[in-house]
Structure formats: C-alpha cells, structure tokens
Enzyme design. Structure first.
Site, PDB file in Angstrom:
ATOM      1  N   CYS A 109       0.896  -1.178   0.000  1.00  0.00           N
ATOM      2  CA  CYS A 109       0.000   0.000   0.000  1.00  0.00           C
ATOM      3  C   CYS A 109       0.921   1.211   0.000  1.00  0.00           C
ATOM      4  CB  CYS A 109      -0.880   0.005   1.237  1.00  0.00           C
ATOM      5  SG  CYS A 109      -1.684  -1.577   1.570  1.00  0.00           S
ATOM      6  N   GLY A 113       4.507   7.162  -1.234  1.00  0.00           N
ATOM      7  CA  GLY A 113       5.872   6.664  -1.383  1.00  0.00           C
ATOM      8  C   GLY A 113       6.830   6.987  -0.252  1.00  0.00           C
ATOM      9  N   GLY A 114       6.304   7.481   0.870  1.00  0.00           N
ATOM     10  CA  GLY A 114       7.186   7.789   2.004  1.00  0.00           C
ATOM     11  C   GLY A 114       8.014   6.571   2.397  1.00  0.00           C
ATOM     12  N   LYS A 115       7.305   5.474   2.595  1.00  0.00           N
ATOM     13  CA  LYS A 115       8.038   4.280   3.037  1.00  0.00           C
ATOM     14  C   LYS A 115       8.778   3.622   1.885  1.00  0.00           C
ATOM     15  CE  LYS A 115       5.048   4.768   6.576  1.00  0.00           C
ATOM     16  NZ  LYS A 115       3.754   5.409   6.414  1.00  0.00           N
ATOM     17  N   CYS A 231      -1.764   4.434  10.877  1.00  0.00           N
ATOM     18  CA  CYS A 231      -1.605   5.730  11.548  1.00  0.00           C
ATOM     19  C   CYS A 231      -2.889   6.019  12.317  1.00  0.00           C
ATOM     20  CB  CYS A 231      -1.247   6.831  10.563  1.00  0.00           C
ATOM     21  SG  CYS A 231      -2.457   7.061   9.264  1.00  0.00           S
TER      22      CYS A 231
END
Ligand SMILES: C[S@@+](CC[C@H](N)C(=O)[O-])C[C@H]1O[C@@H](n2cnc3c(N)ncnc32)[C@H](O)[C@@H]1O
Length: 454
Positions: A109, A113-115, A231
């Site tokens: 998921c 694209g942070g992770k 989160c």
C-alpha cells in the site's frame, strides 16, 4: 481543533488517566520532519550544513525535525531528491522492516511513497522493490517520488493485493502493509480525516485490513518478514487485527520491535484474548514522542511454503534502441549501464536485478527509465538524471541553490552559457537536478513540464 465526540469518549476510556495528556497535544502545532536520502548524500554530514535547522529523529537515523517556519518542500534540494518530507512517526515503520540490499521486497500500500523511498534507500538500489498502489491517481505521485529519490530497483505497480498474490505466491523476503486506516493518528495533521471518522468506518477499515493481510501472507516466503502499520489509535485496526492474523495463520510469530526513542509496547489488554505477545508490537503516541500516532507490528512466517515458480523477465529492447542509448552514453556519461533492457513503446528501461516476468500486471514504472527513442534519436529521461552521480556525467552545469538560474531552470526557462556541449547534466550545488541540451550557446530546458515551478 474539533474532534469527533465518539472518538473522544473512546480514547478517554482507553487511556484513562493518560487521556488529558493525550488530548493536550491537539492544542500544539504539528511536528515537521524530513528524511535525508542516503543514496545521494551522507545524512548526518548533510544535516550539519543544510539550509534548515535540523535536529535528529531518535528512532530513524536518516530522519530530522525541521522548524514550522521553514519550507524544505520548496527548495531545489527537494526537487533533486535530497530528502522526503515525512511525518516523523511514519519513519519508524520502514526501520522495523529494514530490508537488506539484494532482497525481494513488497510495499503493498505504497502511495505516495514515504516508506517506499525509505525502503529503496535501505536496499541501496540492489535487489527488487515492488511498490504497489491500488488507486490509479495516487500511483502517479508514487512513481514521481520513486524517480525523485533516484530509485532504480523499484517496480511501481497499480494492482489489487489479490491480483499480486496470484502472481507472486511465496515470492517475497519482506512485505510492508502500511494499511489504509481510519487515520485517527493524523487528525492534527489532516483535519479532513477527523470529518470522515465514525465507529462504523473503523470497522470497515479493519475488515479491509484483514483482506489485504490475507494477500500479503500468501506472498511471503517461508521465514519471510511482514511489517504491518497504521496511523490510527483504534485497537480494532491494530492489536485486534494482529490478534486475528495470529489466530488465522498459527505459524506466524510476532517479533519484537526495539522500543528506542520513545516507542512504546502494543497493548495486550486491548485484544479480545489478552494476548501477551502484543507487547512486541510498537505504539507511537503523540504525547510521548515528537510525532503523530502510529502502530507497527512485525511478524515472521514459519510455515513451509513452496518456493515461487514464476519466470524471470526477459530483455526485449530492439537493438536499434540500445544502440541509440549507447551512443548517448558515449556522448554524455563516463559510466555504462548493464542489465535487462526492455522497451515499453518508445520507452527504454533497465529492469531491477532478477526481475520477475511482469506481464499481465499494470506496470507504471519498471526499474530505471533511461529515456525514449524519438525519430531515430535518444532523449534521456528525468529519472536517469536523478539516478546518476554528478561525477558520472561528462558535461555538468552546476548551479548554486542560491542562484537565479536554478529557479529559472526549475521554471522551464532556457539558459545562456555560450557553450555547445550537447547533453549536459544540470546540477544544484553538485546534486543532479535535470537534463539540458546545450546547443550554440543556449541550454534547452528538459525539466519535465508537470514538475516545473509555477
Ligand atoms: C497509509 S496509506 C500508504 C502511505 C504510504 N505507505 C506512504 O508511506 O507514503 C494507505 C494506502 O493504501 C491504499 N489502499 C486503499 N485501499 C486499499 C486496498 N483495498 N488494498 C490495498 N491498498 C489500498 C490507499 O490508496 C493508500 O494509498
């Protein structure tokens, strides 16, 4: 800020005497963070000379807090992929998975694209990172961030978890499920999430999380690691989702996440069966550390799983396209790129190492997009500029981040240099920024139209 009444009542009950401290943080300003790109610079050294006042995030070695009056997202260093603006607590998730270079990793998921960018950097661009996003609009931002960060081992896919599970049973060493959730931990950052919230929505999210996790489990190889994160605060989407997962797949084992830098244990008392192993999970509380609310759990698959039997992708790029690329390489670069070259229409791409066959999947980007063949000529892609080191380019136009020229270039304007060197890498303070073509004294602008400063 206004919080949903049912949410307030629920959190008061869950947190009891801690509740006042918890609700007090909603009066404070949100915390800002950025994560430095170790593919492009040394994070610690860079932070000391950065044009922002940075202080380290204790649970992420590449993460830093910045002050609320600063705007690193508007600096040309951001466009050059030197960092990713990320909510600090979110940085703990990829740290829990910490893939090694060479592994097969799935971010199920993934948008925006942070992770993914954090995982790709940890993998040092080696091995395979599949970054999937179900929503066609959100996947575009994911692909742009992958490109900006200079990731070359990443395949960006727009599929459902079920479709991926059919293609990749028992394939991945590591999987991240950063699940769609009710977002309670983001109310301070995103007030819209609060307006969306209801107890029924929490249940709906939990049901969706269970479906996504079924697919993730199917794609793990024996001994593979799964990290699940949200989160949100609700036990239904956190401890109870993991409780369901452990009951459904009795070979899964919870692995401990280090409780450094303010991370706290998961809450066994919030499961239905009071499972003591939930202390291995981690909670990030906004009243206990500098960041928003997050939950992270790490599990290992024990069951023997037949190894993946699929085929590898084959090179299919026409010889003429490769010849044109090699000509460009000779003209513009000191280094040669090897690997599996494939063409998608006019696009020439080099796939990540040992990439599986991707046919039948909606692929948005596969590895490194080198460029396009246009009328018997090769035009390099922006992704290639951002994946290079400046030393690899034969001709460089290095502009200062404080100069007028860098802003002009970012806006899409041409520059006058007086030279005639052909393809050149435009850089900002030594970091690759974009391609330009210098002909008869003028640098023609190849900064992508959709990314220009307006
Ligand atoms: C928490 S966000 C991911 C954030 C991302 N990992 C990051 O760090 O930038 C969850 C993502 O899951 C996607 N999603 C929604 N429904 C989904 C489903 N049924 N299966 C898989 N992903 C889904 C959402 O579109 C959203 O982009």
């Amino acid at each position: 800020m206004r919080l949903p009444e049912a949410f307030v009542a629920k959190m008061k009950k869950l947190l009891d005497e801690e509740a006042d401290e918890f609700f007090a943080v909603y009066e404070n300003e949100k915390i800002n963070g950025l994560r430095v790109n170790p593919l492009k610079t040394d994070p610690g050294a860079w932070a000391k000379t950065a044009p922002f006042s940075l202080s380290p995030v204790p649970f992420c070695p590449t993460g830093f807090y910045y002050e609320p009056d600063e705007q690193p997202g508007k600096h040309p260093y951001h466009a050059a992929g030197l960092y990713y603006i990320q909510e600090p607590s979110a940085m703990a998730v990829a740290e829990a998975l910490r893939p090694a270079p060479g592994e097969r990793v799935l971010d199920l998921c993934a948008a925006p694209g942070g992770k993914t960018t954090q995982l790709g950097a940890m993998m040092e661009n080696k091995g395979l990172l599949v970054a999937n996003e179900i929503h066609p609009k959100r996947v575009k931002a994911l692909a742009e961030n992958v490109e900006r960060f200079g990731l070359t081992n990443t395949v960006v896919v727009n599929e459902t978890p079920e479709a991926l599970a059919e293609q990749f049973p028992g394939f991945f060493d590591k999987i991240l499920v950063d699940a769609p959730c009710s977002g309670e931990g983001m109310f301070r950052k995103d007030e819209e999430a609060a307006s969306f919230w209801s107890p029924a929505y929490v249940e709906e999210c939990a049901a969706r999380q269970r479906r996504i996790l079924e697919s993730a489990y199917a794609m793990l190889k024996e001994g593979g690691i799964l990290v699940y994160s949200t989160c949100t605060f609700s036990p239904e989407e956190n401890e109870q989702t993991i409780e369901w997962l452990l009951e459904t797949y009795d070979d899964l084992r919870l692995l401990p996440i280090a409780k450094a830098g303010g991370l706290e244990p998961g809450r066994p008392e919030w499961t239905k069966t009071n499972r003591s192993d939930l202390v291995h999970a981690a909670r990030l509380w906004p009243h206990r550390l500098k960041g928003e609310g997050h939950f992270v759990a790490k599990l290992q698959k024990q069951r023997s799983t037949p190894p993946w039997q699929g085929r590898r992708a084959k090179a299919n790029a026409p010889k003429a396209a490769i010849r044109l690329y090699r000509q460009f390489e000779q003209e513009a670069l000191w280094t040669e790129r090897d690997g599996t070259f494939v063409s998608f229409g006019a696009h020439l791409t080099v796939l990540p190492e040992r990439c599986p066959d991707l046919s039948g999947l909606k692929i948005v980007r596969a590895g490194l997009h080198l460029g396009d063949v246009k009328k018997e000529r090769f035009e390099p892609n922006h992704a290639l500029a951002l994946a290079l080191r400046t030393e690899e380019a034969k001709h460089v136009l290095d502009l200062s981040s404080a100069s007028r020229e860098i802003v002009q270039y970012w806006r899409g304007e041409t520059l006058s240099t007086g030279g005639d060197r052909g393809w050149l890498l435009v850089a900002v303070d030594g970091f690759p920024f974009a391609w330009g073509k210098e002909v008869k004294g003028t640098v023609k602008n190849f900064y992508p139209k959709g990314l220009r400063l307006v």
